[in-house]
Design an enzyme around this catalytic site. Sequence first.
Site, PDB file in Angstrom:
ATOM      1  N   SER A 145       1.720  25.038  39.349  1.00  0.00           N
ATOM      2  CA  SER A 145       2.562  23.953  39.858  1.00  0.00           C
ATOM      3  C   SER A 145       1.870  22.639  39.584  1.00  0.00           C
ATOM      4  O   SER A 145       0.636  22.589  39.478  1.00  0.00           O
ATOM      5  CB  SER A 145       2.770  24.112  41.372  1.00  0.00           C
ATOM      6  N   TYR A 160      -0.382  25.709  49.964  1.00  0.00           N
ATOM      7  CA  TYR A 160       0.317  26.004  48.711  1.00  0.00           C
ATOM      8  C   TYR A 160      -0.367  25.318  47.536  1.00  0.00           C
ATOM      9  O   TYR A 160      -0.643  25.937  46.507  1.00  0.00           O
ATOM     10  CB  TYR A 160       1.775  25.562  48.812  1.00  0.00           C
TER      11      TYR A 160
END
Length: 255
Positions: A145, A160
């Site tokens: 990401s 995350y």
Amino acid sequence: MLDLTNKTILLTGAAKGIGAATAKALGEAGAHVIAHYGGDRAGADAATAAIPAQRKLLLQADFSDPASADALFREALAWRGRIDVLVNNAAVMLTGGGIDADMDAWDETWARTLAVNVLAPARLLKHAVAHYRETGGGIVVTISSWAAQRGSTNADHIAYAASKAAIKAASHTLARACAKENILVYVVAPGVVRTKMSEDFAASMGGEAPVTAGLAMGEWVPPEDIANLVAFLATGASRHLTGATLDVNGATYVR
């Protein structure tokens, strides 16, 4: 048209979002697809519906227990006796356990996030490398990401962001360490993709409008853009791209 005929590909998190789009793209390119899902069998069925029965295998594993990855890889390998490509896509982005949470929520969020996003996919990396060393090489595609590089704008997602950075670093380590063994490792770093995960993130930031306003193209990345890139990487056509992190964010974050 990409040609993945006779390639056997293990794809994790195939039931929704990027994973579902990737399952379709791999199937359209002729691959034999092993579609992993956590609990959403219906989603995995829908994502692989167009793939002929003889070219797909659906396997369930709950990555909350990282050891479940061992059985997943073993069952996947037993299907055709070989795995040519591992696509590490499955991940969770939990809210409610961020920097301002109580310690119980913090610990629970970190424990599950690291289990699903780091420990389970790292075990799959370990199994894949061992298998590729026996078979003369193979490919890994890790879905990370842009949060791994730039962090998240929401402190609720600290775990995350950290997890995506961890699996990215693990993948880069294998790319460097195993390059001479014909083991190719690529990292894909999406920005804001039109998935339920990103929609939930936008809701936590006040809605889609302010998120979209900050994007250079003024639009979210279609999951198919990620899927098509993964399918290309799975061909192995660009060997010297190994170790690269490929940003897919519509020029919003340019390095």
